[in-house]
Design an enzyme around this catalytic site. Structure first.
Site, PDB file in Angstrom:
ATOM      1  N   HIS A  15     -18.708  -9.397   4.334  1.00  0.00           N
ATOM      2  CA  HIS A  15     -17.340  -8.989   4.662  1.00  0.00           C
ATOM      3  C   HIS A  15     -16.728  -9.938   5.675  1.00  0.00           C
ATOM      4  O   HIS A  15     -17.320 -10.224   6.723  1.00  0.00           O
ATOM      5  CB  HIS A  15     -17.348  -7.569   5.238  1.00  0.00           C
ATOM      6  CG  HIS A  15     -15.986  -6.999   5.442  1.00  0.00           C
ATOM      7  ND1 HIS A  15     -15.633  -6.272   6.567  1.00  0.00           N
ATOM      8  CD2 HIS A  15     -14.865  -7.050   4.681  1.00  0.00           C
ATOM      9  CE1 HIS A  15     -14.373  -5.893   6.468  1.00  0.00           C
ATOM     10  NE2 HIS A  15     -13.881  -6.355   5.337  1.00  0.00           N
ATOM     11  N   HIS A  16     -15.517 -10.422   5.362  1.00  0.00           N
ATOM     12  CA  HIS A  16     -14.753 -11.279   6.260  1.00  0.00           C
ATOM     13  C   HIS A  16     -13.403 -10.628   6.542  1.00  0.00           C
ATOM     14  O   HIS A  16     -12.397 -10.959   5.915  1.00  0.00           O
ATOM     15  CB  HIS A  16     -14.533 -12.659   5.631  1.00  0.00           C
ATOM     16  CG  HIS A  16     -15.721 -13.556   5.691  1.00  0.00           C
ATOM     17  ND1 HIS A  16     -15.732 -14.828   5.157  1.00  0.00           N
ATOM     18  CD2 HIS A  16     -16.960 -13.370   6.222  1.00  0.00           C
ATOM     19  CE1 HIS A  16     -16.920 -15.388   5.359  1.00  0.00           C
ATOM     20  NE2 HIS A  16     -17.681 -14.517   6.003  1.00  0.00           N
ATOM     21  N   GLU A  43      -9.147   4.625  -0.436  1.00  0.00           N
ATOM     22  CA  GLU A  43      -9.405   4.877   0.979  1.00  0.00           C
ATOM     23  C   GLU A  43      -8.315   5.723   1.634  1.00  0.00           C
ATOM     24  O   GLU A  43      -8.580   6.445   2.602  1.00  0.00           O
ATOM     25  CB  GLU A  43      -9.535   3.547   1.721  1.00  0.00           C
ATOM     26  CG  GLU A  43      -8.259   2.745   1.758  1.00  0.00           C
ATOM     27  CD  GLU A  43      -8.487   1.293   2.183  1.00  0.00           C
ATOM     28  OE1 GLU A  43      -7.783   0.844   3.098  1.00  0.00           O
ATOM     29  OE2 GLU A  43      -9.354   0.624   1.593  1.00  0.00           O
ATOM     30  N   GLU A  51       0.799  -1.222   0.000  1.00  0.00           N
ATOM     31  CA  GLU A  51       0.000   0.000   0.000  1.00  0.00           C
ATOM     32  C   GLU A  51       0.838   1.281   0.000  1.00  0.00           C
ATOM     33  O   GLU A  51       0.409   2.299   0.529  1.00  0.00           O
ATOM     34  CB  GLU A  51      -0.965  -0.039   1.186  1.00  0.00           C
ATOM     35  CG  GLU A  51      -1.954  -1.187   1.067  1.00  0.00           C
ATOM     36  CD  GLU A  51      -2.958  -1.239   2.206  1.00  0.00           C
ATOM     37  OE1 GLU A  51      -4.124  -1.572   1.952  1.00  0.00           O
ATOM     38  OE2 GLU A  51      -2.571  -0.950   3.354  1.00  0.00           O
ATOM     39  N   GLU A  75      -7.423  -5.866  -3.726  1.00  0.00           N
ATOM     40  CA  GLU A  75      -6.895  -4.528  -3.498  1.00  0.00           C
ATOM     41  C   GLU A  75      -5.377  -4.589  -3.716  1.00  0.00           C
ATOM     42  O   GLU A  75      -4.897  -4.244  -4.774  1.00  0.00           O
ATOM     43  CB  GLU A  75      -7.231  -4.073  -2.084  1.00  0.00           C
ATOM     44  CG  GLU A  75      -6.808  -2.649  -1.781  1.00  0.00           C
ATOM     45  CD  GLU A  75      -7.010  -2.320  -0.316  1.00  0.00           C
ATOM     46  OE1 GLU A  75      -7.424  -1.190  -0.018  1.00  0.00           O
ATOM     47  OE2 GLU A  75      -6.727  -3.181   0.533  1.00  0.00           O
TER      48      GLU A  75
END
Length: 704
Positions: A412-413, A507, A174, A501
Site C-alpha cells: 500500500h502506497h 467503504e 465519491e 476506485e
C-alpha cells in the site's frame, strides 16, 4: 473530376462520406449506417457537428473548438484539408471482459485554419457511438507550448432526457448519483455531503463524466472521454433550458489556464456512446478502442487476482492504520485506540494463511509503513517514505512468507494527497518492491493535493497518475489506484493498471450514510464505462453491530447474496474479498462462490438491465467452460426470469444458485440466504427472486 462524379464515387465507396458543393459540410456514417456524423463549417467559419441515430438526430448541432491564450480556435476558420478512411481490426486484451475486441470505424478528419493557427478535428464513427479529438497544430512552422484556456465542445441533446449524474467536483468522484431530467440538474443538494473531506463543487450546473442518459423512446447515451493523457479531465456544464452540455476543463493552480501542451498535441477523445437499450452501453468497447495499443512488451507478469487484506477492520474501527493507535481523524471517522495496530506481523501472517488456504493470490496490507500518525488533513508534503515499516511489521520476512504461501503481498502506497512527496521516494520505493519480488501496489490520494493549488483532476495530477503507471510498468508492478481521476480506458495501453476506485466504494457503508441500494445498479453505466472498479465487495457481516456505538448507526445497504452477485455485475480483474476472515468462517457455504468466481473472462453477456433498477450479467471464465451469473436489484424486490441460451447446445450444466431467502431484505434481514443446485441446459430458464436491495449469484459448471 466533375462534382456529380465525385459524389457518385463516394457513395459507391460504402463509407457514407458526402462533400456538398460549397465544400463546408461533410458526413461520415458508421460501418452499418446506423449512426451518422455530420460536420459543418458555418458561413462565419464556426465548426459544429451533429449526430444521427437511425436517421434521426440524437446529438443536435453542437459547437467545436478551443480558446487559447494566443487567440480563439472556434471561429473564422477556412477548410485546409479533409480526408476519410475505414478501419477494421480485432485485437486481444491482456485481460478483460471478452477474449477478442473488434475495432471497426469510419473516420473523417478535417484541418481548419484561422489567424490563431490550425485546428485538426478527427471523428471516428462506430456502430455504438462516436469519438472526436482535436489536434492543436499551431501556426505553420510554430513550435513550443500552447496555453489552453478552455474547450468549446458541446453535446446538445434533442430532448429532456432522464440522466444519471454526479456533481462536477474537482477533487472527488465519491458522490452518490442523482437521477433527474437534464432540466433538473442542480448540484446544490451535494452541499449536505459531509463524508468527503476534499469535496469542492464550484459550479452547481457542472457534472462529472461518465454521464448516462435515456431518451423518451428508450435510446441510451453516455458522454465520457478516452485516452486522458497530458490534459485535464473534462467535466460538463449544463444549460438546463437548452439541454446542452458544454465541456469544462478542470484547472490547475493557474485557474485561468487549464493546460499547457506542445504544438501538435492531440487531445483526449470526446466520446458519445449510443445504444438502443441499456445493455448495449455495457457491451460497448468504443472507449477501449480509442486508446493506444499496449505499450508493454512482456505482459507475462500481469495477472488478474482475487485478494484479501488488512483494510476493512480499520474502517470498522477494530484496528488502526497508525502504530500508536492515537486519534488521527481518518476517513473511517477515528480509530480504535492504542495497541490495536492492524498491520502487525502476526495479523499479516493470519491473512496470508487464510488467503493461501482458500486460493486467493494476494494480500493487501494497509498501515505497514511509518507516517500514519500525521497523515490526514494536515496538507503536508513529507508524510511517508514508502519504505520504512513500523517496528511491529517484518516486511522482508512477510514478503518471503507470502510468496511461499502463494499469496503475495500487495503493497500500500497512501500519499495523503502529496504527489510531490510520493515522487521524491517512488524510485526507491519501487526498487524495494522489486527486490522483494512483489508485483502489485495500491496507491491512495486521500486529501488535498500537493503541489498546493492543484486538483485531483487537473493536468498536473493526470500526468502524475500516468507517470506512476509508466514507472510501475518498468518495474513490473501492477497498480490499483484509489482516489484518482476516473479512468478513460488507459488499461489497454498500460494493462498493469488493473483497477481503480474513483467512485463511492463499499467503504462508505462503514462510516457514512452509505450507498443506497440503487448505487450498484448505476455504477456500470457511469463510472464503469471508463474502466474496472475496485469496489471491494464481499461483506458478509452486513450490520457489523459489534463494532458500532449505536446498533442502527451504519450498515452495508445490500443483502449478503447481492454482495456475491457484485463479483459478476461490477467488472474488475482485481476483486477483493473485503470482509474479515472470521466473518467468512461463519458462512463458508456462501464464501464458496467468492472462491470459485473468476476474474478474467472470455465472454460477457448483459442479459437484462435498466439503469438504477436492475442488472443481470453472465460471464464465461477465461480458458474454461465455466460461466458465472450475477443479478442485482435496487431497493425494490424483483422476479427475474433468466434464459440460459448462452450456454453451449447439447451440454448439461450444474447451476449452483446463491440467492436471497424469502424473508431477506437489505435493511431488516440482510444475511438471510439460501443455496440450491439444479441441472440446466441452454433451454433452461432460471427463476430468480431478488429481495429488496438483494441479488443472486450463480455458478454454472459443466456436469461431469
Amino acid at each position: 473530376m466533375k462534382l456529380k462524379n465525385l459524389v457518385a464515387l463516394m457513395l459507391l465507396s460504402g463509407i457514407g462520406q458526402w462533400a456538398f458543393a460549397q465544400g463546408t459540410s461533410y458526413s461520415q456514417s458508421s460501418p452499418s449506417g446506423r449512426i451518422a456524423l455530420h460536420f459543418q463549417l458555418s458561413a462565419q467559419g464556426e465548426p459544429n457537428y451533429r449526430v444521427d441515430f437511425w436517421g434521426k438526430p440524437i446529438v443536435a448541432k453542437s459547437k467545436l473548438g478551443f480558446y487559447l491564450e494566443s487567440g480563439q480556435l472556434n471561429q473564422g476558420f477556412k477548410l485546409v484539408q479533409q480526408n476519410t478512411r475505414q478501419f477494421d481490426e480485432t485485437w486481444q486484451p491482456v485481460w478483460g471482459e471478452v477474449a477478442n475486441i473488434r475495432n471497426r470505424y469510419n473516420e473523417l478528419k478535417v484541418v481548419l485554419e484561422n489567424a490563431t493557427g490550425q485546428l485538426e478535428i478527427t471523428f471516428r464513427v462506430f456502430d455504438d457511438g462516436i469519438g472526436f479529438r482535436y489536434g492543436l497544430l499551431g501556426k505553420v512552422g510554430q513550435s513550443g507550448e500552447l496555453s489552453v484556456m478552455e474547450e468549446v465542445s458541446e453535446f446538445a441533446m434533442t430532448g429532456d432526457h432522464t440522466t444519471w449524474w454526479q456533481p462536477g467536483d474537482w477533487d472527488s468522484n465519491e458522490h452518490t448519483y442523482t437521477t433527474s431530467l437534464i432540466s433538473g440538474i442542480d448540484g446544490k443538494k451535494y452541499l449536505n455531503e459531509t463524508s468527503i473531506s476534499t469535496q469542492f463543487i464550484p459550479d452547481y450546473r457542472a457534472c462529472q463524466t461518465p454521464l448516462a442518459m435515456r431518451t423518451a423512446t428508450g435510446v441510451h447515451l453516455a458522454i465520457h472521454e478516452a485516452a486522458l493523457v497530458n490534459f485535464p479531465a473534462m467535466q460538463l456544464k449544463v444549460n438546463n433550458a437548452t439541454r446542452t452540455f458544454g465541456a469544462f476543463l478542470v484547472p490547475g493552480k493557474d485557474l485561468w489556464r487549464k493546460a499547457s501542451v506542445p504544438v501538435g498535441f492531440q487531445t483526449p477523445w470526446r466520446v458519445v456512446l449510443i445504444s438502443p437499450d441499456a445493455p448495449g452501453l455495457l457491451a460497448s468497447k468504443l472507449i477501449l478502442n480509442l486508446n493506444e495499443p499496449c505499450k508493454i512488451t512482456d505482459v507475462s507478469w500481469i495477472k488478474p487476482v482475487k485478494y484479501v487484506g488488512i483494510w476493512w477492520e480499520m474502517h470498522l474501527n477494530k484496528a488502526t492504520w497508525d502504530f500508536s493507535g492515537s486519534q488521527n481523524g481518518s476517513s473511517a471517522q477515528g480509530t480504535a485506540g492504542h495497541g490495536k495496530h492492524g498491520a502487525t506481523t502476526a495479523n499479516t501472517r493470519k491473512y496470508i494463511d487464510f488467503a493461501s488456504e482458500h486460493g486467493f493470490k494476494g494480500v493487501l496490507v494497509e498501515g505497514w509503513n511509518i507516517g500514519w500518525e500525521d497523515w490526514f488533513g494536515k496538507w503536508k508534503e513529507d508524510v511517508f517514505d514508502f519504505q520504512t515499516p513500523y517496528p511491529d511489521y517484518d516486511l522482508p520476512g512477510l514478503a518471503k512468507y507470502s510468496l511461499e504461501k502463494g499469496a503475495p503481498i500487495i503493497v500500500h502506497h497512501e500519499t495523503s494527497g502529496s504527489a510531490t512527496g510520493y515522487e521524491k521516494h517512488i524510485d526507491k520505493a519501487f526498487d524495494l518492491i522489486q527486490s522483494l519480488d512483489l508485483h502489485a501496489i495500491k496507491t491512495g490520494y486521500v486529501g488535498r493535493i500537493i503541489p498546493k493549488g492543484e486538483w485531483h483532476d487537473g493536468q498536473w495530477m493526470i500526468n502524475h497518475y500516468n507517470r506512476v503507471l509508466e514507472k510501475a510498468a518498468a518495474k513490473r508492478i501492477m497498480v490499483d489506484a484509489h482516489e484518482p481521476v476516473r479512468p478513460t480506458g488507459l488499461h489497454r495501453t498500460y494493462p498493469n493498471f488493473l483497477a481503480s476506485e474513483a467512485t463511492r466504494g463499499n467503504e462508505f457503508n462503514a462510516w457514512s450514510k452509505g450507498n443506497p441500494p440503487e448505487h450498484e445498479t448505476i455504477l456500470p453505466f457511469t463510472r464503469g464505462l471508463g474502466g474496472p472498479i475496485d469496489y471491494t465487495p464481499g461483506i458478509f457481516n452486513i450490520k457489523f453491530s459489534e463494532y458500532k456505538a449505536s446498533p442502527n448507526e451504519y450498515q452495508v445497504h445490500t443483502t449478503l447474496a447481492k454482495q456475491l452477485a457484485l463479483y459478476v455485475t461490477l467488472y474488475s480483474p482485481l476483486q477483493m474479498a473485503a470482509d474479515l476472515p472470521e466473518h467468512y468462517q461463519k458462512h463458508l457455504d456462501a464464501f464458496q462462490f467468492i472462491k470459485d468466481v473468476a476474474v478474467d473472462w472470455d465472454d460477457t453477456k448483459i442479459l437484462a438491465a435498466a439503469i438504477g433498477d436492475y442488472i443481470v450479467t453472465a460471464r464465461k471464465a477465461k480458458g474454461s467452460e465455466n460461466w458465472f451469473l450475477g443479478a442485482i436489484t435496487d431497493e425494490l424486490p424483483r422476479n427475474q426470469s433468466v434464459k440460459l441460451s448462452f450456454l453451449p447446445a447439447g451440454k448439461t450444466y450444474v447451476a449452483k444458485i446463491y440467492e436471497d431467502a424469502p424473508d431477506a431484505h437489505w435493511k431488516n434481514n440482510p444475511t438471510a440466504y439460501k443455496i440450491r443446485s439444479i441441472e440446466v441446459s441452454n433451454q433452461s430458464v432460471l427463476a430468480l427472486k431478488l429481495a429488496a436491495g438483494g441479488g443472486a449469484a450463480v455458478s454454472l459448471i459443466p456436469k461431469e
